[in-house]
Write an enzyme that holds these catalytic residues in place. Sequence first.
Site, PDB file in Angstrom:
ATOM      1  N   ARG B  13      81.826  63.668  31.651  1.00 61.78           N
ATOM      2  CA  ARG B  13      81.295  63.227  30.375  1.00 61.78           C
ATOM      3  C   ARG B  13      80.714  61.818  30.503  1.00 61.78           C
ATOM      4  O   ARG B  13      81.051  61.079  31.405  1.00 61.78           O
ATOM      5  CB  ARG B  13      82.378  63.247  29.297  1.00 61.78           C
ATOM      6  CG  ARG B  13      83.569  62.386  29.608  1.00 61.78           C
ATOM      7  CD  ARG B  13      84.731  62.678  28.663  1.00 61.78           C
ATOM      8  NE  ARG B  13      85.778  61.692  28.857  1.00 61.78           N
ATOM      9  CZ  ARG B  13      85.873  60.572  28.150  1.00 61.78           C
ATOM     10  NH1 ARG B  13      85.029  60.322  27.186  1.00 61.78           N
ATOM     11  NH2 ARG B  13      86.845  59.715  28.394  1.00 61.78           N
ATOM     12  N   THR B  14      79.805  61.490  29.592  1.00 64.27           N
ATOM     13  CA  THR B  14      79.106  60.208  29.665  1.00 64.27           C
ATOM     14  C   THR B  14      80.023  59.075  29.222  1.00 64.27           C
ATOM     15  O   THR B  14      80.560  59.104  28.127  1.00 64.27           O
ATOM     16  CB  THR B  14      77.877  60.225  28.744  1.00 64.27           C
ATOM     17  OG1 THR B  14      77.055  61.321  29.104  1.00 64.27           O
ATOM     18  CG2 THR B  14      77.092  58.939  28.874  1.00 64.27           C
ATOM     19  N   LEU B  15      80.221  58.112  30.098  1.00 66.81           N
ATOM     20  CA  LEU B  15      81.048  56.957  29.754  1.00 66.81           C
ATOM     21  C   LEU B  15      80.207  55.737  29.444  1.00 66.81           C
ATOM     22  O   LEU B  15      80.514  54.969  28.547  1.00 66.81           O
ATOM     23  CB  LEU B  15      82.000  56.632  30.903  1.00 66.81           C
ATOM     24  CG  LEU B  15      83.020  57.726  31.200  1.00 66.81           C
ATOM     25  CD1 LEU B  15      83.777  57.408  32.469  1.00 66.81           C
ATOM     26  CD2 LEU B  15      83.987  57.873  30.049  1.00 66.81           C
TER      27      LEU B  15
END
Lengths: 279, 236
Positions: B13-15
């Site tokens: 997932r995009t952090l």
Amino acid sequence: MFRNQYDTDVTTWSPAGRLFQVEYAMEAVKQGSAAIGLRSKTHVVLACVNKANSELSSHQKKIFKVDDHIGVAIAGLTADGRVLSRYMRNECINYSYTYESPLPVGRLVVQLADKAQVCTQRSWKRPYGVGLLVGGLDESGAHLYYNCPSGNYFEYQAFAIGSRSQAAKTYLERKFENFMGSSREELIKDALIATRESLQGEKLRSSVCTVAVVGVGEPFHILDQETVQKLIDEFEIVREDEPPAEPQPPAEQDAPADQGTGADQGAAAASPDVAPMDI
Amino acid sequence: MASNSDSVSDTQRTLYPYVTGTSVVALKYKDGILMAADMGGSYGSTLRYKSIDRLRPIGKHSLLGASGEISDFQEILRYLDELILYDNMWDDGNSLGPKEVHNYLTRVMYNRRNKFNPLWNALVLGGVKNGQKYLGMVNMIGINFEDNHVATGLGNHLTRPILRDEWHENLTFEEGVKLLEKCMRVLLYRDRSAVNKIQISKITEEGATLFPPYSLKTYWEFAAFKNPTVGAEGSW
């Protein structure tokens, strides 16, 4: 109609290339009480004959609001109709949720038709036994569609389905060319007259019919009994210029749902000149 | 989806964003929408890419401008491509307008945010359909709204005040472009991730037009630039 060895299930073709189960499903539509639809450029009116089984019961709901801009009138197996109305409502609301915009009627009827088609090609299903008159508005104007148990759909200027719909259709065939330019009131009046044709002799009262309207700036809604009765009274008094209705083809069957009492002739003097049919 | 925040699936997932585009500014004018953005893609503090197209037409009626993570923008373009394709396949005279596309994007952005895997963008969606002009914005946490003029990122702070003062109904095309250039110039002076290669695009009932990129004229001889701390000795 006919009983033969190719009509047991829907996935069997007859040698003549017919699917009898689908055709039998369409017969079920013809047995239901009449439903009528007509449209102008800006409005669609749906009307239906609503007879209760007995004096003690209420009558079947045959017109459903699907969304603010779409409504449907059904004829045939009303339970199937109810289920399909729920499906249509779901589709509309899901589309509205994602796009904040009303689902175009044309797309809804295609989805409905595809759903009906599935039931003509699965051995464990049966076709829906209900015909639907879908009336609605989208950005290209007002539309009226007829969805068939076969999975076909057609767009109409005006149409009638169910028992004794031929009488209504005959009336509509005479008048439809003007419908595009009709006002809302004229359209409702024509719908009521067409409904009266389907009643064939019986007196048109607001207790035996239901009328619903949708139009530009007017969300779909069913007219209440009072309003309908007032409209009926208006044109019955004015003595609509009705040429006597043509004799109907005797092939039209009597629907079990229709208790043809026939004995009306209440206001015989002011009663319009619909010739009672020989049935 | 319960294991979203454990160490193994953190890579799923995009952090944080990597290659980002800076502000997009847009306004409604007489015939439709005007939108402007520069062509820069920053890699942290490096102005690494100087020819990134951040304004794209969507279908017949809309224009999308994006700031934030460029790869997420490209993913969004793929979603919209599919959406428009299916819409066209109906071939029935109906088409998705800017309002529908904006709401679709809002659903996508908000749903991703709820899964803790956002598309790291602030999007501007403008268009015209049947004479109705529409201009809206949606960002990575799903906040969305419509207005007569919108901006993303630093644009919200530097250009919206200018637009609030100087925007009015029925701007002509020339007036609109001038106003946008004023906004972009302020961003060029004050936004460190701004690049002097801007693109302006317009969308009207007839369709979208993307103008070729050009540079803004700048003036660096302002007294305030020469002696910036004159009013606040000791600051930098």
